[in-house]
Design a protein around this motif. Structure first.
Motif, PDB file in Angstrom:
ATOM      1  N   LYS A  31       0.850  -1.188   0.000  1.00  0.00           N
ATOM      2  CA  LYS A  31       0.000   0.000   0.000  1.00  0.00           C
ATOM      3  C   LYS A  31       0.887   1.241   0.000  1.00  0.00           C
ATOM      4  N   VAL A  32       0.500   2.219  -0.807  1.00  0.00           N
ATOM      5  CA  VAL A  32       1.175   3.508  -0.835  1.00  0.00           C
ATOM      6  C   VAL A  32       0.127   4.576  -0.543  1.00  0.00           C
ATOM      7  N   VAL A  33       0.423   5.428   0.424  1.00  0.00           N
ATOM      8  CA  VAL A  33      -0.437   6.573   0.702  1.00  0.00           C
ATOM      9  C   VAL A  33       0.286   7.783   0.134  1.00  0.00           C
ATOM     10  N   ARG A  34      -0.337   8.408  -0.840  1.00  0.00           N
ATOM     11  CA  ARG A  34       0.245   9.571  -1.529  1.00  0.00           C
ATOM     12  C   ARG A  34      -0.516  10.805  -1.084  1.00  0.00           C
ATOM     13  N   ASN A  35       0.117  11.621  -0.256  1.00  0.00           N
ATOM     14  CA  ASN A  35      -0.537  12.834   0.278  1.00  0.00           C
ATOM     15  C   ASN A  35      -1.963  12.538   0.744  1.00  0.00           C
ATOM     16  N   GLY A  36      -2.142  11.406   1.437  1.00  0.00           N
ATOM     17  CA  GLY A  36      -3.445  11.051   1.992  1.00  0.00           C
ATOM     18  C   GLY A  36      -4.310  10.152   1.131  1.00  0.00           C
ATOM     19  N   GLU A  37      -3.975   9.985  -0.143  1.00  0.00           N
ATOM     20  CA  GLU A  37      -4.756   9.135  -1.043  1.00  0.00           C
ATOM     21  C   GLU A  37      -4.124   7.734  -1.089  1.00  0.00           C
ATOM     22  N   VAL A  38      -4.951   6.695  -0.926  1.00  0.00           N
ATOM     23  CA  VAL A  38      -4.450   5.326  -0.823  1.00  0.00           C
ATOM     24  C   VAL A  38      -4.416   4.639  -2.190  1.00  0.00           C
ATOM     25  N   PHE A  39      -3.273   4.001  -2.469  1.00  0.00           N
ATOM     26  CA  PHE A  39      -3.088   3.190  -3.674  1.00  0.00           C
ATOM     27  C   PHE A  39      -2.611   1.820  -3.228  1.00  0.00           C
ATOM     28  N   GLU A  40      -3.210   0.751  -3.773  1.00  0.00           N
ATOM     29  CA  GLU A  40      -2.787  -0.605  -3.439  1.00  0.00           C
ATOM     30  C   GLU A  40      -2.440  -1.360  -4.711  1.00  0.00           C
ATOM     31  N   ASN A  41      -1.842  -2.534  -4.524  1.00  0.00           N
ATOM     32  CA  ASN A  41      -1.452  -3.331  -5.685  1.00  0.00           C
ATOM     33  C   ASN A  41      -2.574  -4.281  -6.083  1.00  0.00           C
ATOM     34  N   GLY A  45      -9.594  -6.179  -9.466  1.00  0.00           N
ATOM     35  CA  GLY A  45      -9.913  -7.260  -8.545  1.00  0.00           C
ATOM     36  C   GLY A  45      -8.810  -8.276  -8.337  1.00  0.00           C
ATOM     37  N   SER A  46      -7.685  -8.130  -9.022  1.00  0.00           N
ATOM     38  CA  SER A  46      -6.581  -9.085  -8.872  1.00  0.00           C
ATOM     39  C   SER A  46      -5.351  -8.391  -8.318  1.00  0.00           C
ATOM     40  N   ARG A  47      -4.613  -9.113  -7.481  1.00  0.00           N
ATOM     41  CA  ARG A  47      -3.382  -8.565  -6.905  1.00  0.00           C
ATOM     42  C   ARG A  47      -2.290  -8.585  -7.977  1.00  0.00           C
ATOM     43  N   THR A  48      -1.561  -7.491  -8.069  1.00  0.00           N
ATOM     44  CA  THR A  48      -0.445  -7.405  -9.011  1.00  0.00           C
ATOM     45  C   THR A  48       0.855  -7.381  -8.225  1.00  0.00           C
ATOM     46  N   SER A  49       1.959  -7.361  -8.911  1.00  0.00           N
ATOM     47  CA  SER A  49       3.252  -7.387  -8.234  1.00  0.00           C
ATOM     48  C   SER A  49       3.753  -5.996  -7.864  1.00  0.00           C
ATOM     49  N   ASN A  50       3.032  -4.957  -8.263  1.00  0.00           N
ATOM     50  CA  ASN A  50       3.536  -3.622  -7.939  1.00  0.00           C
ATOM     51  C   ASN A  50       2.414  -2.595  -7.833  1.00  0.00           C
ATOM     52  N   VAL A  51       2.786  -1.444  -7.313  1.00  0.00           N
ATOM     53  CA  VAL A  51       1.886  -0.296  -7.235  1.00  0.00           C
ATOM     54  C   VAL A  51       2.448   0.753  -8.187  1.00  0.00           C
ATOM     55  N   LEU A  52       1.626   1.243  -9.099  1.00  0.00           N
ATOM     56  CA  LEU A  52       2.057   2.264 -10.041  1.00  0.00           C
ATOM     57  C   LEU A  52       1.146   3.473  -9.909  1.00  0.00           C
ATOM     58  N   ILE A  53       1.746   4.623  -9.648  1.00  0.00           N
ATOM     59  CA  ILE A  53       0.994   5.875  -9.537  1.00  0.00           C
ATOM     60  C   ILE A  53       1.478   6.795 -10.644  1.00  0.00           C
ATOM     61  N   TYR A  66       5.121  10.034  -0.145  1.00  0.00           N
ATOM     62  CA  TYR A  66       4.670   8.663  -0.361  1.00  0.00           C
ATOM     63  C   TYR A  66       4.977   7.868   0.903  1.00  0.00           C
ATOM     64  N   GLU A  67       3.965   7.220   1.477  1.00  0.00           N
ATOM     65  CA  GLU A  67       4.157   6.373   2.646  1.00  0.00           C
ATOM     66  C   GLU A  67       3.876   4.927   2.234  1.00  0.00           C
ATOM     67  N   VAL A  85       6.980   1.931   8.340  1.00  0.00           N
ATOM     68  CA  VAL A  85       6.498   2.666   7.179  1.00  0.00           C
ATOM     69  C   VAL A  85       7.685   3.428   6.585  1.00  0.00           C
ATOM     70  N   ILE A  86       7.832   3.315   5.268  1.00  0.00           N
ATOM     71  CA  ILE A  86       8.869   4.086   4.559  1.00  0.00           C
ATOM     72  C   ILE A  86       8.202   5.356   4.060  1.00  0.00           C
ATOM     73  N   ARG A  87       8.797   6.513   4.363  1.00  0.00           N
ATOM     74  CA  ARG A  87       8.278   7.793   3.878  1.00  0.00           C
ATOM     75  C   ARG A  87       9.308   8.413   2.940  1.00  0.00           C
ATOM     76  N   ILE A  88       8.859   8.636   1.714  1.00  0.00           N
ATOM     77  CA  ILE A  88       9.725   9.233   0.693  1.00  0.00           C
ATOM     78  C   ILE A  88       9.071  10.517   0.218  1.00  0.00           C
ATOM     79  N   LYS A  89       9.846  11.592   0.209  1.00  0.00           N
ATOM     80  CA  LYS A  89       9.361  12.864  -0.330  1.00  0.00           C
ATOM     81  C   LYS A  89      10.103  13.140  -1.628  1.00  0.00           C
ATOM     82  N   ALA A  90       9.337  13.543  -2.643  1.00  0.00           N
ATOM     83  CA  ALA A  90       9.927  13.803  -3.955  1.00  0.00           C
ATOM     84  C   ALA A  90       9.286  15.034  -4.562  1.00  0.00           C
TER      85      ALA A  90
END
Length: 186
Positions: A31-41, A45-53, A66-67, A85-90
């Motif tokens: 799961k990646v939380v981008r400035n409060g918005e949640v993205f999952e892999n 309906g199917s799990r993938t190997s990555n999260v792409l934003i 990105y958290e 949790v890994i927090r990356i700012k870009a």
């Protein structure tokens, strides 16, 4: 009247987890939380190997946080982000180039910083990858551990820890190291 024209810029953020053979893992719950918005892999309906934003409306000097967390993973893989949790700012700098401005790992339970000696730093990396057209992707890679460490703690009848702690480390090549000794009753 003050009119400001902006040309939105684009880049991608990608999170991928690999097993020890270098193949992408589809069973990880990323799961990646981008400035409060949640993205999952999960896609369609199917799990993938990555999260792409896809960052389609990036602005110069606008910092995005990105958290990254992992809730669980199926055997034989390891949740390397358990309680972390890994927090990356870009941001895109004035030269329109993507840059990472801050990376920290925090304990998700008490929000304290994990020291840079924490083993989590051995299992994640990030890079900015540019394709032939100059399009940039901030790529974060999580790796399943090559080495597994087991800790055995001796307790008294009340469940309180005693001073004796034993470690067994199993390496990828099958080598086993331990600090067990004859005095230990493990």
């Amino acid at each position: 009247i003050n009119v400001k024209l902006e040309n939105p810029l684009k880049y991608n953020f990608q999170l991928v987890k690999y097993n020890t053979s270098g193949n992408e893992i589809t069973d990880a719950n990323l799961k990646v939380v981008r400035n409060g918005e949640v993205f999952e892999n999960i896609q369609n309906g199917s799990r993938t190997s990555n999260v792409l934003i896809e960052e389609k409306d990036a602005r110069l000097e606008e910092e995005i946080t990105y958290e990254i967390t992992e809730s669980n993973v199926s055997a034989p893989y390891v949740n390397i982000l358990k309680d972390k949790v890994i927090r990356i700012k870009a941001r895109l700098n004035n030269s329109k180039k993507l840059e990472v401005t801050n990376v920290v790992v925090r304990n998700s339970k008490n929000n304290k910083l994990c020291p840079t000696t924490d083993e989590i730093y051995n299992y994640f990396s990030y890079s900015i990858v540019e394709d032939a057209n100059g399009f940039e992707t901030l790529r974060v890679e999580l790796k399943n551990p090559y080495t597994y460490k087991f800790e055995f703690t001796k307790t008294d009848t009340n469940g309180d820890k005693l001073d004796n702690v034993a470690f067994i480390t199993i390496h990828e090549d099958g080598q086993i190291n331990s600090n067990l000794n004859e005095d230990s009753s493990y």
